[in-house]
Write an enzyme that holds these catalytic residues in place. Structure first.
Site, PDB file in Angstrom:
ATOM      1  N   VAL A 209      26.126  34.567  37.458  1.00 19.37           N
ATOM      2  CA  VAL A 209      26.646  34.651  38.833  1.00 19.37           C
ATOM      3  C   VAL A 209      25.778  33.924  39.864  1.00 19.37           C
ATOM      4  O   VAL A 209      26.155  33.836  41.029  1.00 19.37           O
ATOM      5  CB  VAL A 209      26.905  36.109  39.318  1.00 19.37           C
ATOM      6  CG1 VAL A 209      28.063  36.748  38.571  1.00 19.37           C
ATOM      7  CG2 VAL A 209      25.656  36.954  39.236  1.00 19.37           C
TER       8      VAL A 209
ATOM      9  N   TYR B  65      15.750  44.487  32.993  1.00 19.65           N
ATOM     10  CA  TYR B  65      17.004  43.717  32.996  1.00 19.65           C
ATOM     11  C   TYR B  65      17.191  42.949  34.315  1.00 19.65           C
ATOM     12  O   TYR B  65      17.520  41.762  34.314  1.00 19.65           O
ATOM     13  CB  TYR B  65      18.177  44.671  32.729  1.00 19.65           C
ATOM     14  CG  TYR B  65      19.533  44.007  32.909  1.00 19.65           C
ATOM     15  CD1 TYR B  65      20.026  43.136  31.951  1.00 19.65           C
ATOM     16  CD2 TYR B  65      20.294  44.250  34.054  1.00 19.65           C
ATOM     17  CE1 TYR B  65      21.250  42.494  32.129  1.00 19.65           C
ATOM     18  CE2 TYR B  65      21.516  43.618  34.235  1.00 19.65           C
ATOM     19  CZ  TYR B  65      21.991  42.752  33.272  1.00 19.65           C
ATOM     20  OH  TYR B  65      23.198  42.115  33.457  1.00 19.65           O
TER      21      TYR B  65
ATOM     22  N   LYS C  18      20.875  36.322  29.389  1.00 18.42           N
ATOM     23  CA  LYS C  18      21.309  37.137  28.237  1.00 18.42           C
ATOM     24  C   LYS C  18      21.284  36.328  26.942  1.00 18.42           C
ATOM     25  O   LYS C  18      21.064  36.867  25.862  1.00 18.42           O
ATOM     26  CB  LYS C  18      22.733  37.663  28.487  1.00 18.42           C
ATOM     27  CG  LYS C  18      22.865  38.579  29.700  1.00 18.42           C
ATOM     28  CD  LYS C  18      24.331  38.777  30.044  1.00 18.42           C
ATOM     29  CE  LYS C  18      24.554  39.715  31.207  1.00 18.42           C
ATOM     30  NZ  LYS C  18      25.979  39.785  31.616  1.00 18.42           N
TER      31      LYS C  18
ATOM     32  N   SER D 155      23.122  35.913  34.403  1.00 18.35           N
ATOM     33  CA  SER D 155      23.557  36.268  33.040  1.00 18.35           C
ATOM     34  C   SER D 155      23.213  35.233  31.983  1.00 18.35           C
ATOM     35  O   SER D 155      23.341  35.524  30.792  1.00 18.35           O
ATOM     36  CB  SER D 155      25.065  36.504  33.011  1.00 18.35           C
ATOM     37  OG  SER D 155      25.367  37.757  33.546  1.00 18.35           O
TER      38      SER D 155
ATOM     39  N   TYR E  18      33.104  35.629  29.388  1.00 14.20           N
ATOM     40  CA  TYR E  18      33.805  36.883  29.667  1.00 14.20           C
ATOM     41  C   TYR E  18      35.315  36.742  29.492  1.00 14.20           C
ATOM     42  O   TYR E  18      35.779  36.121  28.537  1.00 14.20           O
ATOM     43  CB  TYR E  18      33.442  37.384  31.082  1.00 14.20           C
ATOM     44  CG  TYR E  18      31.960  37.329  31.325  1.00 14.20           C
ATOM     45  CD1 TYR E  18      31.102  38.123  30.561  1.00 14.20           C
ATOM     46  CD2 TYR E  18      31.398  36.478  32.257  1.00 14.20           C
ATOM     47  CE1 TYR E  18      29.726  38.062  30.751  1.00 14.20           C
ATOM     48  CE2 TYR E  18      30.029  36.413  32.457  1.00 14.20           C
ATOM     49  CZ  TYR E  18      29.209  37.211  31.696  1.00 14.20           C
ATOM     50  OH  TYR E  18      27.860  37.135  31.883  1.00 14.20           O
TER      51      TYR E  18
HETATM   52  O1  DON Z   1      23.929  42.376  35.991  1.00 17.41           O
HETATM   53  C1  DON Z   1      24.530  41.675  36.793  1.00 17.41           C
HETATM   54  O2  DON Z   1      25.606  42.006  37.291  1.00 17.41           O
HETATM   55  C2  DON Z   1      23.931  40.347  37.151  1.00 17.41           C
HETATM   56  N1  DON Z   1      22.501  40.427  37.173  1.00 17.41           N
HETATM   57  C3  DON Z   1      24.339  39.296  36.153  1.00 17.41           C
HETATM   58  C4  DON Z   1      25.827  39.128  36.032  1.00 17.41           C
HETATM   59  C5  DON Z   1      26.249  37.757  35.706  1.00 17.41           C
HETATM   60  O3  DON Z   1      25.530  36.802  35.918  1.00 17.41           O
HETATM   61  C6  DON Z   1      27.630  37.595  35.207  1.00 17.41           C
HETATM   62  N2  DON Z   1      27.911  36.202  34.930  1.00 17.41           N
HETATM   63  N3  DON Z   1      28.713  35.411  35.275  1.00 17.41           N
END
Ligand code: DON
Length: 309
Positions: free
Chosen positions: A263, A193, A71, A68, A245
């Protein structure tokens, strides 16, 4: 402690010693199988000052999955287009819900709360995709320009692993499409994405890539202005209020820096006009943020007495 007397290398060494008890309390991201195999005891940290000094500790040069944190960079890239108003399609408020929650999106008619939850990031990527025949490459090129590291590439295994298990992101994209807030065909959009999330990076690269947010939009690595000062201020505000978040309040309380997590276990943070700092440790807390990484950043701002507050 006065900022110019901070011994950053010494502080990083103290943190490396003190975070030891926090290993084993979190868990690697399990919903992307390729991420669950990364050794949980990894820990790296990098600080890059606006004057150009770099301080590294532990596994600061090891590659990990950006997830993430990407982003942040797609948002920077899209805000760099002069003629785009993204804010009719994405909000600017904290969500108070999990990063991949579907609930709010239904009653808020397909307009995600902010660009850092998954739904909001998918819209930002959609905007980029609708302006580029090869959005995936463009996202990678932009990140490599900011990090100065041409080996920041898509980890195909991670991208595929998420593709195979990306039911929630597919649901978010489809729900937004039903409200006319997505333009790109959904399989293509999800592919872009997932590939942006599967970019590999290191703490050292991340600290460099985030430097424009500490330098009024100027990238000392790319040696050019990549954002206006106004957008830089705005992104830092969004990071502070939405970057972690539903843990964002506690993170601001404990750390006090605008930051973005992923993550893969990475977190990058900035103190405008001073430094960027990146940390990586794969075990996550229940909000999906690096547990050891959050603790390390708390120790960092406490020991240096440097935060935005
Ligand atoms: O879209 C997702 O769920 C993962 N590729 C990224 C989520 C993420 O990294 C949330 N962050 N802490």
């Amino acid at each position: 402690m006065a900022e110019n007397s901070v011994d950053f290398q010494g502080v990083l060494a103290e943190i490396q010693d003190e975070i030891d008890p926090f290993f084993g309390q979190g868990k690697n991201a399990g919903y992307i199988p390729a991420l669950s195999d990364v050794p949980g005891d990894k820990f790296g940290m990098a600080v890059h000052t606006v004057e150009g000094e770099e301080f590294l500790i532990g596994d600061a040069q090891d590659d990990f999955s950006i997830q993430s944190i990407s982003k942040l960079f797609t948002l920077m890239q899209v805000l760099g287009f002069d003629d785009i108003d993204i804010w009719s399609r994405v909000g600017r408020e904290p969500s108070g819900t999990a990063f991949n929650s579907l609930v709010q999106l239904e009653y808020e008619k397909g307009i995600p709360r902010n660009p850092f939850i998954n739904a909001g990031a998918i819209v930002v990527t959609d905007i980029l995709a609708s302006r580029s025949a090869d959005a995936s490459r463009r996202i990678g090129d932009y990140y490599r320009m900011l990090s100065g590291n041409l080996s920041n590439r898509v980890d195909e295994e991670v991208a595929l692993s998420e593709q195979d298990h990306g039911y929630r992101n597919a649901a978010l994209a489809n729900l937004m499409r039903s409200f006319d807030n997505i333009q790109t065909p959904i399989p293509d959009l999800l592919d872009i994405y997932f590939r942006q999330c599967a970019l590999t990076t290191s703490c050292a690269d991340l600290a460099k890539a985030a430097l424009p947010l500490a330098c009024g939009g100027y990238s000392p690595i790319a040696q050019k202005q990549v954002l206006s000062t106004r957008d830089t201020k705005r992104i830092n505000a969004l990071l502070l209020t939405c970057g972690l978040y539903d843990a964002v309040g506690s993170f601001a309380y404990k750390v006090g820096l605008p930051a973005k997590s992923g993550v893969g276990g990475g977190i990058v943070a900035v103190l405008p006009n001073k430094f960027s700092v990146a940390v990586w440790s794969p075990e996550l807390d229940s909000y999906g943020n690096s547990l050891v990484g959050s603790k390390a950043l708390e120790l960092f701002t406490t020991k240096t007495d440097l935060s935005i507050f």
